[in-house]
Design an enzyme around this catalytic site. Sequence first.
Site, mmCIF file in Angstrom:
data_model
loop_
_atom_site.group_PDB
_atom_site.id
_atom_site.type_symbol
_atom_site.label_atom_id
_atom_site.label_comp_id
_atom_site.label_asym_id
_atom_site.label_seq_id
_atom_site.Cartn_x
_atom_site.Cartn_y
_atom_site.Cartn_z
ATOM 1 N N LYS A 25 93.755 23.656 -17.312
ATOM 2 C CA LYS A 25 92.793 22.326 -17.615
ATOM 3 C C LYS A 25 91.909 22.671 -18.674
ATOM 4 C CE LYS A 25 92.949 22.036 -12.544
ATOM 5 N NZ LYS A 25 92.860 22.729 -11.254
ATOM 6 N N LYS A 40 98.874 19.655 -15.101
ATOM 7 C CA LYS A 40 98.184 20.341 -16.173
ATOM 8 C C LYS A 40 98.906 21.769 -16.991
ATOM 9 C CE LYS A 40 97.183 21.690 -11.903
ATOM 10 N NZ LYS A 40 96.366 21.195 -10.803
ATOM 11 N N THR A 59 101.358 16.392 -1.548
ATOM 12 C CA THR A 59 99.978 16.258 -1.618
ATOM 13 C C THR A 59 99.610 14.985 -2.189
ATOM 14 O OG1 THR A 59 99.762 18.565 -1.100
ATOM 15 C CG2 THR A 59 97.814 17.137 -1.361
ATOM 16 N N ASP A 61 95.525 28.369 -13.739
ATOM 17 C CA ASP A 61 95.400 26.797 -13.565
ATOM 18 C C ASP A 61 94.033 26.446 -14.209
ATOM 19 O OD1 ASP A 61 96.026 24.173 -11.852
ATOM 20 O OD2 ASP A 61 93.947 24.818 -11.586
#
Length: 431
Positions: A206, A106, A13, A202
């Site tokens: 971050k 990350k 992506t 996730d």
Amino acid sequence: MNAIRLGLAGFGTVGSGLAKILAMNADRIEARLGRSIEIRSVLVRDLQKKRAFDPGPAATFTDDPAALVNDPDVDIVVELMGGLDTARRLILDAFKAGKHVVTANKHLLAEHGLELFEAASASGVGLMFEASCAGGIPVVQTLKESLAGDRITNLLGIMNGTANYILSEMTTKGMDFASALKAAQELGYAEADPTFDIEGLDTAHKLCVLIRMAYGVDYPLSEIPVQGITSVTPMDIEFAREFGYRIKLLAHVVEKDGRLEAGVHPALVPYTYLLARVGGNYNAVRLEGNAVGPIMLHGQGAGDLPTGSAVLADIMNLGRRLGSCEAPDNTGFGNRPLGRADIVPPEQSKSSYYLRFTVADRTGVMAAITRSMADHGISIAQAVQKGEAGAEGIPLVMISHETRAKDMEAMIAEVNAMDFAVKPCVQFRIL
Ligand code: NAP
Ligand code: HSE
């Protein structure tokens, strides 16, 4: 002048998004840099896979990380593979080969960032990672450069496009969780393992990266309390709406007397707040500096072009440094080793809570719950009981006044063990 030559590790992506922008904005990039940028080498797992986009005439594909890193025709290595082991090795090898690195990873930064900063500094090369946090939003650079002289008092944000997309679709279209997740995966927002998105990990990755940028300290990932969105049901969204809130997955860090308190939780956000209006794959980060005051950054947090845009900004930044002997300041704190944050224990944090008990519909239940709450010093602001009683139990929803997490957990454990509790209590914070 010669083109800046990229070794691109990963052509999914984000990698293909970057290639699209390089083609789409080639004139503008060259006008700014005085040089063009071309993809020289592309590392993938599967050389037979048909690619939807062509990385350009100068590019060759490989499945050998060493070939990419050691290619003398590569100036900057761009890591867009994801995962830990191969990506970590590739980046360390790139540093050894004296090459700058841009990454969007990350997870890797949260787990191994300190090692990578040290290795980059030892090799005198750049490690840049704007795309690792909040997709296209330039929050890393904002903290590192634009607010370099401010003391950041708090940061609050929606920082996962997939989770926000799921919650938005459930809220505005009544879509079910599984269908919304599937759509987010098809749109290229989700991680290879979407558990990271929906379980809040996730977002925690971050937050860990941004805390380093904001405070110059390391807040270990394992110390960040994380609650995902898998327990959010259409019923909670509806109750939240009735109380005047929308449910969002939030990351926060606040400085209190030199100590930091951070966490990732789904929370009820008053619908009048800007954060409540952030929809779809969009993210928003609200920062507060002691000089600048509050700042709100808003934009797409996931997807090929928004993320590719952030990757490209880092490449252009490093491209301007090629040939310079000056070592880049990767941390924004002079590359000095980052010490451990002084952390407020999570059980001491305070919040108002939304509580949904699922209970048998019988006399004395409300009294038993309110007694347990009183015993733990928890005060009730609102309570609602709705629906038909059945084998599945009946929802009893309460909004508490500000309470310590430790007291809330103790009360919930006590009530969950009572014989009328049909299902464990669901609890979300209230902003
Ligand atoms: P993706 O679509 O799954 O693409 C991963 C690419 O890396 C694929 O081309 C894959 O090769 C290649 N790859 C993976 N493991 C490899 C290995 N061991 N050796 C060689 N090649 C390997 O992933 P993505 O969504 O672009 O995400 C890439 C990174 O950006 C991740 O760190 C992610 O967390 C981060 N990120 C993503 C977004 C987003 O919106 N998607 C936003 C911000 C940050 P094949 O094509 O042959 O399978
Ligand atoms: N999976 C991530 C998200 C990609 O949905 O936000 C952007 O980091």
